[in-house]
Design a protein around this motif. Structure first.
Motif, PDB file in Angstrom:
ATOM      1  N   LEU A   1     -74.062-110.693  33.488  1.00 17.12           N
ATOM      2  CA  LEU A   1     -75.475-110.852  33.139  1.00 17.12           C
ATOM      3  C   LEU A   1     -75.631-110.818  31.629  1.00 17.12           C
ATOM      4  O   LEU A   1     -74.920-110.087  30.939  1.00 17.12           O
ATOM      5  CB  LEU A   1     -76.289-109.679  33.715  1.00 17.12           C
ATOM      6  CG  LEU A   1     -76.532-109.663  35.215  1.00 17.12           C
ATOM      7  CD1 LEU A   1     -77.030-108.294  35.633  1.00 17.12           C
ATOM      8  CD2 LEU A   1     -77.559-110.708  35.588  1.00 17.12           C
ATOM      9  N   LEU A   2     -76.562-111.595  31.134  1.00 21.92           N
ATOM     10  CA  LEU A   2     -76.871-111.602  29.707  1.00 21.92           C
ATOM     11  C   LEU A   2     -78.189-110.872  29.530  1.00 21.92           C
ATOM     12  O   LEU A   2     -79.177-111.213  30.173  1.00 21.92           O
ATOM     13  CB  LEU A   2     -76.998-113.062  29.242  1.00 21.92           C
ATOM     14  CG  LEU A   2     -77.058-113.353  27.755  1.00 21.92           C
ATOM     15  CD1 LEU A   2     -75.877-112.756  27.024  1.00 21.92           C
ATOM     16  CD2 LEU A   2     -77.102-114.859  27.527  1.00 21.92           C
ATOM     17  N   MET A   3     -78.186-109.836  28.698  1.00 24.52           N
ATOM     18  CA  MET A   3     -79.408-109.045  28.507  1.00 24.52           C
ATOM     19  C   MET A   3     -79.719-108.834  27.041  1.00 24.52           C
ATOM     20  O   MET A   3     -78.820-108.764  26.207  1.00 24.52           O
ATOM     21  CB  MET A   3     -79.261-107.669  29.170  1.00 24.52           C
ATOM     22  CG  MET A   3     -79.255-107.691  30.665  1.00 24.52           C
ATOM     23  SD  MET A   3     -79.356-106.007  31.318  1.00 24.52           S
ATOM     24  CE  MET A   3     -78.994-106.318  33.044  1.00 24.52           C
ATOM     25  N   HIS A   4     -81.005-108.694  26.757  1.00 28.05           N
ATOM     26  CA  HIS A   4     -81.428-108.338  25.409  1.00 28.05           C
ATOM     27  C   HIS A   4     -81.270-106.832  25.233  1.00 28.05           C
ATOM     28  O   HIS A   4     -81.200-106.086  26.219  1.00 28.05           O
ATOM     29  CB  HIS A   4     -82.898-108.721  25.196  1.00 28.05           C
ATOM     30  CG  HIS A   4     -83.107-110.205  25.201  1.00 28.05           C
ATOM     31  ND1 HIS A   4     -82.506-111.034  24.287  1.00 28.05           N
ATOM     32  CD2 HIS A   4     -83.833-111.015  26.014  1.00 28.05           C
ATOM     33  CE1 HIS A   4     -82.857-112.282  24.537  1.00 28.05           C
ATOM     34  NE2 HIS A   4     -83.660-112.305  25.585  1.00 28.05           N
ATOM     35  N   GLY A   5     -81.251-106.400  23.982  1.00 30.53           N
ATOM     36  CA  GLY A   5     -81.051-104.983  23.673  1.00 30.53           C
ATOM     37  C   GLY A   5     -81.996-104.053  24.412  1.00 30.53           C
ATOM     38  O   GLY A   5     -81.599-103.002  24.926  1.00 30.53           O
ATOM     39  N   LYS A   6     -83.274-104.441  24.505  1.00 30.40           N
ATOM     40  CA  LYS A   6     -84.269-103.590  25.156  1.00 30.40           C
ATOM     41  C   LYS A   6     -83.955-103.426  26.647  1.00 30.40           C
ATOM     42  O   LYS A   6     -84.063-102.338  27.209  1.00 30.40           O
ATOM     43  CB  LYS A   6     -85.662-104.222  24.979  1.00 30.40           C
ATOM     44  CG  LYS A   6     -86.800-103.285  25.321  1.00 30.40           C
ATOM     45  CD  LYS A   6     -88.138-103.964  25.039  1.00 30.40           C
ATOM     46  CE  LYS A   6     -89.295-103.090  25.517  1.00 30.40           C
ATOM     47  NZ  LYS A   6     -90.590-103.779  25.363  1.00 30.40           N
ATOM     48  N   GLU A   7     -83.540-104.550  27.274  1.00 31.04           N
ATOM     49  CA  GLU A   7     -83.190-104.501  28.699  1.00 31.04           C
ATOM     50  C   GLU A   7     -81.967-103.610  28.918  1.00 31.04           C
ATOM     51  O   GLU A   7     -81.913-102.827  29.867  1.00 31.04           O
ATOM     52  CB  GLU A   7     -82.889-105.919  29.207  1.00 31.04           C
ATOM     53  CG  GLU A   7     -84.089-106.847  29.201  1.00 31.04           C
ATOM     54  CD  GLU A   7     -83.700-108.299  29.480  1.00 31.04           C
ATOM     55  OE1 GLU A   7     -84.476-108.967  30.171  1.00 31.04           O
ATOM     56  OE2 GLU A   7     -82.645-108.755  28.998  1.00 31.04           O
ATOM     57  N   VAL A   8     -80.993-103.736  28.017  1.00 27.22           N
ATOM     58  CA  VAL A   8     -79.774-102.919  28.120  1.00 27.22           C
ATOM     59  C   VAL A   8     -80.131-101.443  28.004  1.00 27.22           C
ATOM     60  O   VAL A   8     -79.642-100.601  28.764  1.00 27.22           O
ATOM     61  CB  VAL A   8     -78.733-103.322  27.042  1.00 27.22           C
ATOM     62  CG1 VAL A   8     -77.579-102.342  27.001  1.00 27.22           C
ATOM     63  CG2 VAL A   8     -78.207-104.714  27.318  1.00 27.22           C
ATOM     64  N   GLY A   9     -81.024-101.127  27.048  1.00 29.48           N
ATOM     65  CA  GLY A   9     -81.464 -99.739  26.867  1.00 29.48           C
ATOM     66  C   GLY A   9     -82.078 -99.179  28.142  1.00 29.48           C
ATOM     67  O   GLY A   9     -81.845 -98.017  28.517  1.00 29.48           O
ATOM     68  N   SER A  10     -82.839-100.010  28.837  1.00 31.00           N
ATOM     69  CA  SER A  10     -83.482 -99.598  30.083  1.00 31.00           C
ATOM     70  C   SER A  10     -82.439 -99.320  31.163  1.00 31.00           C
ATOM     71  O   SER A  10     -82.562 -98.371  31.934  1.00 31.00           O
ATOM     72  CB  SER A  10     -84.439-100.706  30.551  1.00 31.00           C
ATOM     73  OG  SER A  10     -84.937-100.419  31.824  1.00 31.00           O
ATOM     74  N   ILE A  11     -81.398-100.159  31.212  1.00 30.44           N
ATOM     75  CA  ILE A  11     -80.334 -99.989  32.220  1.00 30.44           C
ATOM     76  C   ILE A  11     -79.491 -98.749  31.917  1.00 30.44           C
ATOM     77  O   ILE A  11     -79.082 -98.029  32.821  1.00 30.44           O
ATOM     78  CB  ILE A  11     -79.420-101.246  32.252  1.00 30.44           C
ATOM     79  CG1 ILE A  11     -80.199-102.475  32.722  1.00 30.44           C
ATOM     80  CG2 ILE A  11     -78.197-101.029  33.133  1.00 30.44           C
ATOM     81  CD1 ILE A  11     -80.810-102.356  34.100  1.00 30.44           C
ATOM     82  N   ILE A  12     -79.229 -98.502  30.643  1.00 32.00           N
ATOM     83  CA  ILE A  12     -78.403 -97.343  30.267  1.00 32.00           C
ATOM     84  C   ILE A  12     -79.176 -96.048  30.515  1.00 32.00           C
ATOM     85  O   ILE A  12     -78.665 -95.102  31.100  1.00 32.00           O
ATOM     86  CB  ILE A  12     -77.940 -97.441  28.791  1.00 32.00           C
ATOM     87  CG1 ILE A  12     -76.981 -98.633  28.628  1.00 32.00           C
ATOM     88  CG2 ILE A  12     -77.266 -96.141  28.336  1.00 32.00           C
ATOM     89  CD1 ILE A  12     -76.614 -98.962  27.196  1.00 32.00           C
ATOM     90  N   GLY A  13     -80.443 -96.006  30.078  1.00 30.32           N
ATOM     91  CA  GLY A  13     -81.271 -94.807  30.261  1.00 30.32           C
ATOM     92  C   GLY A  13     -80.906 -93.709  29.286  1.00 30.32           C
ATOM     93  O   GLY A  13     -79.958 -93.840  28.500  1.00 30.32           O
ATOM     94  N   LYS A  14     -81.673 -92.629  29.333  1.00 28.73           N
ATOM     95  CA  LYS A  14     -81.418 -91.505  28.429  1.00 28.73           C
ATOM     96  C   LYS A  14     -80.052 -90.902  28.708  1.00 28.73           C
ATOM     97  O   LYS A  14     -79.736 -90.553  29.842  1.00 28.73           O
ATOM     98  CB  LYS A  14     -82.495 -90.423  28.633  1.00 28.73           C
ATOM     99  CG  LYS A  14     -83.749 -90.668  27.811  1.00 28.73           C
ATOM    100  CD  LYS A  14     -84.712 -89.510  27.928  1.00 28.73           C
ATOM    101  CE  LYS A  14     -86.041 -89.878  27.258  1.00 28.73           C
ATOM    102  NZ  LYS A  14     -87.124 -88.960  27.641  1.00 28.73           N
TER     103      LYS A  14
END
Length: 344
Positions: free
Chosen positions: A21-34
Motif C-alpha cells: 500500500l502507498l500511504m501519505h505520512g498522515k495516514e501512516v501516523g494513524s496506522i502506527i498510533g501512539k
C-alpha cells in the motif's frame, strides 16, 4: 505454495501473499498510533506481518504479508481506522457529505492487465459486485514497473474489493522482473542503477511456487525476472555461480532457488549507470570491476561514454546465477558510494 491446489474459501485463496500500500505520512501516523500501539494491535489481531518503509518521505510503503484471511483482517482494520479518522475530522466540520475511505495499492504493471480485463470487463465486474470504486493508474510509478490501484468506498466494500484483487493477483502472477516503487525523500533524489529492488517488496513466481522474499536491509534481485534472492543467500548464490557447467549434472538444481540451474543457458542483462557513479564500479585501474567479474563469474562490459548522455551502458553476460550475483555486487558498490560508506 501452489495457488492451483488451494481451495477458494470465503477468505479467497488460502495462500501466503504480499500486498503493498502507498500511504501519505498522515495516514501512516494513524496506522502506527501512539508509541506504535495501533500497528501492534493490527499485527496481533490479524496475524499478518505489517511492515512500514523507513525514511522521511512524503509517501511510505506499507507491506502486508500473510495468509489471505490475515491480509483481509489487516485491511479491514486499516479501512475501519481510516473511517474513524474521517468521522473524527467531520465532527467539527460543516461538510455534510462523508468522503469515502481510500486506499492505494501498488501492483506490478504486468498484473494490471488481468485486473482490468478484456475491454475493462474485470474491473467493471469488481466495481459492480463490491460497490467500491477501483481505478488503475495509466502510468507506472517513478523508477519502477508498478502502478497505483486506487480503491475507495465503505470499509466493507474495500474488503470485498481487496478479496477479488487478491484472487486475480494469485491467478495471474507477475511476468518478468518487477522493479518495485520506492518513494523518494523530499530532498535530492538518489538514482540507483536499473534492476535494484528491495527484498521486502517482491512477490515472485517460480514455476508453480510462490516465492516470497523476506524483508532484509539489503537489496535482493530478480534472476531472469522470476527469483527473488535475499542477501543472506548470497553465499549460496556465489557457490551456484561458481559451479562450472561441465561438472554440473544436467537438470541439477539447488533447493535455495527452485528451478534455477547453474547449467542454464547464458543470457545478457543491461544496466544503465550514471556517469558520475561509474568510477566506483570500475575502481582504480579496473580493480573493482575485475573483482566483480571474478566473484560472479559473469562477463561485464562497460560501454564508452557517449556524447550528450549522462549514463553508461553496462552489459552483464552469463548464467542467471552469474548475472544475479554481478547485479548484486554492482548495486552494493553503488549503495556504498551513495550512502558514503566507502569501499565494501
Amino acid at each position: 505454495m501452489n495457488p492451483k491446489d488451494s481451495k477458494v474459501s470465503e477468505g479467497g485463496l488460502n495462500v501466503t501473499l504480499t500486498i503493498r500500500l502507498l500511504m501519505h505520512g498522515k495516514e501512516v501516523g494513524s496506522i502506527i498510533g501512539k508509541k506504535g500501539e495501533t500497528v501492534k494491535k493490527m499485527r496481533e489481531e490479524s496475524g499478518a506481518r505489517i511492515n512500514i518503509s523507513e525514511g522521511s518521505c512524503p509517501e511510505r510503503i506499507v507491506t502486508i504479508t500473510g495468509p489471505t484471511d490475515a491480509i483481509f483482517k489487516a485491511f479491514s482494520m486499516i479501512a475501519l481506522k481510516f473511517e474513524e479518522d474521517i468521522n473524527a475530522s467531520m465532527t467539527n466540520s460543516s461538510v455534510t457529505s462523508k468522503p469515502p475511505v481510500t486506499l492505494r495499492l501498488v501492483v506490478p504493471a504486468s498484473q494490471c492487465g488481468s485486473l482490468i480485463g478484456k475491454g475493462g470487463s474485470k474491473i467493471k465486474e469488481i466495481r459492480e459486485s463490491t460497490g467500491a470504486q477501483v481505478q488503475v493508474a495509466g502510468d507506472m510509478l517513478p523508477n519502477s514497473t508498478e502502478r497505483a490501484v486506487t480503491i475507495s468506498g465503505t470499509p466493507d466494500a474495500i474488503i470485498q474489493c481487496v478479496k477479488q484483487i487478491c484472487v486475480v493477483m494469485l491467478e495471474s502472477p507477475p511476468k518478468g522482473a518487477t522493479i518495485p516503487y520506492r518513494p523518494k525523500p523530499a530532498s535530492a533524489p538518489i538514482i540507483f542503477a536499473g534492476g535494484q529492488v528491495r527484498a521486502d517488496t517482491i512477490l515472485a513466481s517460480a514455476g508453480n511456487h510462490t516465492v516470497l522474499a523476506q524483508p532484509q536491509p539489503a537489496p535482493a534481485f530478480t534472476i531472469q525476472g522470476q527469483y527473488a534472492i535475499p542477501h543472506p543467500d548470497l553465499t549460496k548464490l556465489h557457490q551456484l555461480a561458481m559451479q562450472q557447467t561441465p561438472f554440473t549434472p544436467l537438470g541439477q538444481t539447488t533447493p535455495a532457488f527452485p528451478g534455477l540451474d547453474a547449467t542454464s543457458p547464458t543470457s545478457s542483462h543491461e544496466l544503465t549507470i550514471p556517469n558520475d557513479l561509474i568510477g566506483c564500479i570500475i575502481g582504480r585501474q579496473g580493480s573493482k570491476i575485475n573483482e566483480i567479474r571474478q566473484m560472479s563469474g559473469a562477463q561485464i562490459k562497460i560501454a564508452n561514454a557517449t556524447e550528450g548522455s549522462a549514463e553508461r551502458q553496462v552489459t552483464i553476460t552469463g548464467s542467471p546465477a552469474n548475472i544475479s550475483l554481478a547485479q548484486y555486487l554492482i548495486n552494493a558498490r553503488l549503495s556504498s558510494e551513495v550512502t558514503g560508506l566507502g569501499a565494501l
